[in-house]
Motif scaffolding. Sequence first.
Motif, PDB file in Angstrom:
ATOM      1  N   LYS A   7     -13.603 -47.488  -3.814  1.00  0.00           N
ATOM      2  CA  LYS A   7     -13.861 -47.037  -2.451  1.00  0.00           C
ATOM      3  C   LYS A   7     -14.760 -48.045  -1.758  1.00  0.00           C
ATOM      4  CE  LYS A   7     -16.309 -44.686   0.805  1.00  0.00           C
ATOM      5  NZ  LYS A   7     -17.725 -44.644   1.213  1.00  0.00           N
ATOM      6  N   GLY A 150     -19.266 -38.815   6.145  1.00  0.00           N
ATOM      7  CA  GLY A 150     -19.439 -39.352   4.799  1.00  0.00           C
ATOM      8  C   GLY A 150     -18.333 -38.919   3.839  1.00  0.00           C
ATOM      9  N   ASP A 153     -16.210 -40.709   0.512  1.00  0.00           N
ATOM     10  CA  ASP A 153     -16.603 -40.666  -0.902  1.00  0.00           C
ATOM     11  C   ASP A 153     -15.808 -39.575  -1.620  1.00  0.00           C
ATOM     12  OD1 ASP A 153     -18.558 -42.581  -0.453  1.00  0.00           O
ATOM     13  OD2 ASP A 153     -20.133 -41.090  -0.083  1.00  0.00           O
TER      14      ASP A 153
HETATM   15 MG    MG Z   1     -21.030 -43.090   3.125  1.00  0.00          MG
END
Ligand code: MG
Length: 404
Positions: A7, A150, A153
């Motif tokens: 990632k 976010g 992830d």
């Molecule tokens: Mg992040």
Amino acid sequence: MKIKVLKFGGTSVGSIEAIKRSADIIHDWSKKSKVIAVLSAMSGETDRLINLTKSFSKNPNPIDFDNAISSGENVSCALMSICLNNQKIKAKSLLSWQIPIITSSEHMKSRILSINKKFLYDELENFEVLLIPGFQGINNKGELTTLGRGGSDTSAVAVAAAMESECIIYTDVEGVFTTDPNIVPKAKKINKIAYEEMLELASQGAKVLQTRSVELAMRKNTKLSVRSSFKPKKIGTMITDEKSVLENNTVSGITYSKDEAKITLSRVQDKPGVSSKIFGPLAKGNINVDMILQNISQDGKFANLSFTLPRLDLEKALKILKKEKSIIGYKKIISSNNISKISVVGVGMRSHAGVAQTLFDTLGKNKINIQVITTSEIKISILIHEDQTDLAVQKLHQAFKLHK
Ligand code: MG
Ligand code: ASP
């Protein structure tokens, strides 16, 4: 088929140079195995898109909102694929509906329900590298959804779990540190940390990984690590099960959060059912209460009740509690937002006593007043005045010898 799931976060694809640098990392891995790279939007891009949607309305329709704000990830994948193909690496960028990545129905904070791994295996027969946009999926109505800020992830861990592969998160720091190096320059990179510790650190303010991604990795037992795309040769931090964390420090890390506020209700009746009258309406208002402290008055009839909540929700909570005043029955409501929460975390606390003592000693010696304390098996959190945050973190880091 050997597969690695990588990632790359926003700063790792944030410019043409960054994309080239990350492409080199992908290239290296692709010599040893097939690669699926899950990408974030270029840094700042999601914020820019969110702002654009607010140009016409404060509350855009969630479908339009998600369509707009998820597009940054698609651009990153397409650019990365162009970059790789230009270096004669067979890569293909995918969109989440093609696979598909199925999510729950709600927008802006949906959860991944399933990923069609057969599609990915088939594609990997023909390509060395697949690029998948993080942060999104489609729901059962076929609408695009996003996973919350976010969320890439979590996308990466979900893909790794589906493919039964390891997941390496490339970011702009070398790994997870014993505390914020901006406050304690001697903070050390942690080589190995247990899922549970990471979960506490992530939810208590360390911003390296989205909390949900760690939860998912723990549940699926997915091997997870964090590395820097700027220094890819350095080993980062491995997040693994507790048994594998041999260098069992009593305390592994210290975090702080300044996003807290405190509310105190004075002279609340001390009788059954009162707490539910307070916290029920707050829960209904979607406000997450964290630490709770209650003191009974001398005569035993009344209590002062304090609790913490996200600073962003303070106004909303005050409004709710003022509206419920006659039903709850309290005398005064006092709030403060100049507080911060410090947490000391470590699985070693399960078997070692004395952590609380060291903590109280250290704070006492440095004249730092504790307002509220909560503990769990592997964590002690305290609430202090915001101005003393740095001092507390520095002194505790020293007291627990985390620089060694
Ligand atoms: Mg992040
Ligand atoms: N681009 C999204 C965000 O900025 C998702 C992510 O990067 O993880 O929140």
